[in-house]
Design a protein around this motif. Sequence first.
Motif, PDB file in Angstrom:
ATOM      1  N   LEU A 171      11.124  57.445   4.999  1.00  0.00           N
ATOM      2  CA  LEU A 171      12.235  58.245   5.506  1.00  0.00           C
ATOM      3  C   LEU A 171      13.103  57.452   6.474  1.00  0.00           C
ATOM      4  N   ARG A 172      12.534  56.536   7.216  1.00  0.00           N
ATOM      5  CA  ARG A 172      13.293  55.789   8.208  1.00  0.00           C
ATOM      6  C   ARG A 172      14.204  54.751   7.565  1.00  0.00           C
ATOM      7  N   ASP A 173      13.729  54.087   6.494  1.00  0.00           N
ATOM      8  CA  ASP A 173      14.448  52.943   5.935  1.00  0.00           C
ATOM      9  C   ASP A 173      15.396  53.306   4.801  1.00  0.00           C
ATOM     10  N   GLN A 174      15.574  54.595   4.505  1.00  0.00           N
ATOM     11  CA  GLN A 174      16.504  54.976   3.451  1.00  0.00           C
ATOM     12  C   GLN A 174      17.945  54.778   3.920  1.00  0.00           C
ATOM     13  N   THR A 215      10.535  66.540  -4.035  1.00  0.00           N
ATOM     14  CA  THR A 215      11.451  67.601  -4.460  1.00  0.00           C
ATOM     15  C   THR A 215      12.914  67.228  -4.323  1.00  0.00           C
ATOM     16  N   GLY A 216      13.230  66.261  -3.464  1.00  0.00           N
ATOM     17  CA  GLY A 216      14.615  65.883  -3.226  1.00  0.00           C
ATOM     18  C   GLY A 216      15.375  66.823  -2.323  1.00  0.00           C
ATOM     19  N   GLU A 229      23.414  57.513   2.853  1.00  0.00           N
ATOM     20  CA  GLU A 229      23.885  58.442   1.828  1.00  0.00           C
ATOM     21  C   GLU A 229      22.734  59.097   1.076  1.00  0.00           C
ATOM     22  N   GLU A 230      21.638  58.359   0.834  1.00  0.00           N
ATOM     23  CA  GLU A 230      20.557  58.873  -0.007  1.00  0.00           C
ATOM     24  C   GLU A 230      19.322  59.288   0.777  1.00  0.00           C
ATOM     25  N   GLY A 231      19.262  59.041   2.077  1.00  0.00           N
ATOM     26  CA  GLY A 231      18.067  59.329   2.854  1.00  0.00           C
ATOM     27  C   GLY A 231      18.031  60.736   3.394  1.00  0.00           C
ATOM     28  N   GLY A 232      16.920  61.029   4.138  1.00  0.00           N
ATOM     29  CA  GLY A 232      16.744  62.335   4.750  1.00  0.00           C
ATOM     30  C   GLY A 232      16.330  63.422   3.798  1.00  0.00           C
ATOM     31  N   TRP A 271      17.285  56.153  10.153  1.00  0.00           N
ATOM     32  CA  TRP A 271      17.017  57.585  10.237  1.00  0.00           C
ATOM     33  C   TRP A 271      16.016  57.862  11.344  1.00  0.00           C
ATOM     34  N   ASN A 272      16.302  58.896  12.144  1.00  0.00           N
ATOM     35  CA  ASN A 272      15.379  59.351  13.189  1.00  0.00           C
ATOM     36  C   ASN A 272      14.518  60.456  12.596  1.00  0.00           C
TER      37      ASN A 272
END
Length: 418
Positions: free
Chosen positions: A378-381, A392-393, A384-387, A408-409
């Motif tokens: 989750l941190r290294d995404q 499930t997306g 635009e595509e992270g979080g 990402w925090n």
Amino acid sequence: MDFYSSLNSSQLDVKKPTIFEIASCSQLDSLITPSIRFLLAHYTHQYPRVLIRILNNFDELNLLGRGIVEYNYLKTWNSTFIEKFYGIKRCSSKPIIPSSSDFDGDSLKFNEISTLSRAQILSSLLDTVGLPYLDTKLQLYHEKLVPIYLMNQNTVNIPQEEQSNSAKDAKSRLPVKILSILCKLKTLIRNLFFKYYPIAKMSLKLISLFIYIMYLSNKTSSASIIQYLSKISYSRLTNADHQRVESIITPKKIIKFESNVPQTFTSIVLSNIKSLINPLEKIAWSTTDTILPASIFLLRFLEWYNANRNPDDDNDSLKKFTIPPAPKIAKSKFDEEFDEENKHHDSSICRICNQKLHNPGAIETGYVFCYKCIYEYLRDQSKEEGGVCPVTGRKLLGCSWSEIRNEWNVTNLRKVIL
């Protein structure tokens, strides 16, 4: 109160109230705000559109309403309305004693000298209403910091809202170095507050206990820190206090001289308003003197009833009712396909590294991964595509993009004990 009944009445001060009466006043005062909140929450379920905003701003409205009531009582009776119910008043610890020629034995004039000054009224208002409000807000804020503190290895990071504000500041051409310094300063203050707030609160309780012991041993006449600093002591309401308040409420008769000057329209309107205000003021004082003691008695009765109620009676009444079965909800085609894909998956295997779970951690969607795997994922995404959940997306509310660190925090991870 058994200890109070066994005391020698000849050794008690007639004018000075006992510590048990003061403790009863503070205990009853602490019951008022939760009782009003409970009643408001109960009726909010029935009338949500009307009362939901009042319930959301209850602390501020309660501070305003109780502040007005307590200020009027302190200004008139030199006591809060609960202390007035117990026959207790506040007075200056070192009043100015006039000479005999100043009052000539008039007890009303001498009683006015021992009344509270404006600064002492404001300090009493702070002690009665302001500090409980501040303590409630600080306690709620401290409870919000507990999960953040535990999940971020004994440090409190900046929340998502403040990070979004920081991003807006960055867009407004604020230097990044100044922004990072401000964020570090906020984090430092928050960490200091989280660590030392319980210690400060415990220290204040110990000081209050020490002042109670000093009051019990007649070493001081104040029952709190603010009263001690403001030189406020406790005494009992006397007949002179009732005469003084009656003289304030009852308007003095003014001898009017007949004049040939005709009355104007504004003077007629003002005289009519005064003639309406005087009886309304009397009615307000009489109703408060009746309703407030009745409400205090009702609070005491409810406290006694809840303390003596047998919980087994409630369990017996619950046994008579049967819980209806939960209704079956039809699954959509997407849910059926998703269940079919994950039906044969081993729950002890991490979906990222495909190995046995090590130090498992769960995210908002309920899926469990290795704590290190899901945190780094989750941190290294990218921005635009992270979080989002890797299975499930779906968007994760606990993930927020940091413009300063360019990553990402992650604050939505929960450790799982298997």
